[in-house]
Design a protein around this motif. Sequence first.
Motif, PDB file in Angstrom:
ATOM      1  N   UNK A 111      19.403 -20.149  25.763  1.00 34.52           N
ATOM      2  CA  UNK A 111      20.338 -19.155  25.960  1.00 34.52           C
ATOM      3  C   UNK A 111      20.975 -18.689  24.565  1.00 34.52           C
ATOM      4  N   UNK A 112      20.998 -19.690  23.568  1.00 36.70           N
ATOM      5  CA  UNK A 112      21.718 -19.624  22.666  1.00 36.70           C
ATOM      6  C   UNK A 112      21.022 -18.253  21.714  1.00 36.70           C
ATOM      7  N   UNK A 113      19.708 -18.008  21.754  1.00 34.26           N
ATOM      8  CA  UNK A 113      18.958 -16.903  21.073  1.00 34.26           C
ATOM      9  C   UNK A 113      18.806 -15.528  22.242  1.00 34.26           C
ATOM     10  N   UNK A 114      19.386 -15.835  23.370  1.00 34.63           N
ATOM     11  CA  UNK A 114      19.362 -14.639  24.151  1.00 34.63           C
ATOM     12  C   UNK A 114      20.523 -13.759  24.188  1.00 34.63           C
ATOM     13  N   UNK A 115      20.544 -12.770  24.139  1.00 35.26           N
ATOM     14  CA  UNK A 115      21.813 -11.709  24.129  1.00 35.26           C
ATOM     15  C   UNK A 115      21.548 -10.642  24.942  1.00 35.26           C
ATOM     16  N   UNK A 116      22.695 -10.070  25.305  1.00 39.79           N
ATOM     17  CA  UNK A 116      22.529  -8.748  26.028  1.00 39.79           C
ATOM     18  C   UNK A 116      22.816  -7.491  25.476  1.00 39.79           C
ATOM     19  N   UNK A 117      21.990  -6.543  25.064  1.00 41.03           N
ATOM     20  CA  UNK A 117      22.325  -5.394  24.222  1.00 41.03           C
ATOM     21  C   UNK A 117      21.817  -4.224  24.956  1.00 41.03           C
ATOM     22  N   UNK A 118      21.878  -3.159  24.114  1.00 43.06           N
ATOM     23  CA  UNK A 118      21.085  -2.117  24.334  1.00 43.06           C
ATOM     24  C   UNK A 118      19.886  -1.540  23.260  1.00 43.06           C
ATOM     25  N   UNK A 119      19.099  -0.851  23.615  1.00 40.15           N
ATOM     26  CA  UNK A 119      18.311  -0.378  22.728  1.00 40.15           C
ATOM     27  C   UNK A 119      18.811   0.277  21.518  1.00 40.15           C
ATOM     28  N   UNK A 120      19.842   1.092  21.609  1.00 42.40           N
ATOM     29  CA  UNK A 120      20.427   1.778  20.644  1.00 42.40           C
ATOM     30  C   UNK A 120      21.120   0.818  19.678  1.00 42.40           C
ATOM     31  N   UNK A 121      21.519  -0.250  20.128  1.00 44.03           N
ATOM     32  CA  UNK A 121      22.368  -1.297  19.038  1.00 44.03           C
ATOM     33  C   UNK A 121      21.330  -1.943  18.388  1.00 44.03           C
TER      34      UNK A 121
END
Length: 187
Positions: free
Chosen positions: A76-86
């Motif tokens: 989980x430390x390498x997983x993040x929630x973001x958007x394609x634009x970001x």
Amino acid sequence: MLVKLDKDGIAEWYLKCKVRKQGNVYIATPHTTNTSKRTIRKEKPISVSVNDGEYTLENTQEKSTNNDKYEKSKDKQNIRITTLKDIFDELYDKYSDLKPHIQKNTITQVMLPLFQNEIDNKFFVNEQWDRKRRNLYTRKQRFEYKAYNQSYEYFFTITYDNNKHTEQSFEKSLKFALSNLHKRYGC
């Protein structure tokens, strides 16, 4: 050229202009009608893992077994929630030192695992690339409007010695000196 005037003698098109101030000058842009409404796009959040600069799309559904939860918590430390634009914006800044065509191809290759097929990837990157270029052009244009509408006769640069002043003390003494110039000479 005939101009239609209203009862007060003011041109009709002048009343509908959009007025903005650039420096000491007001600029009027004629009114145009646009029947379509602006589409508000909501970015869909995705979960992404980043390992050594490579992006991979992660499945957000967690399994119920304890062993899987333990493995998920380690990663989980390498997983993040973001958007394609970001992600595109990060890569655009990361590869900004490359030539534009190489930069665009590199971003396309790095973002390829985040899409189902190559066509969607290229379409998205081209759309975001155009957005960045359009924003850069409008920033430059806005700067030119402001720069060319000034009537400055002089330009000077002020530097200070780190041994004599800190940033705060220099700012304070500069404000005091400019205040004196204003009071004494009307600058």
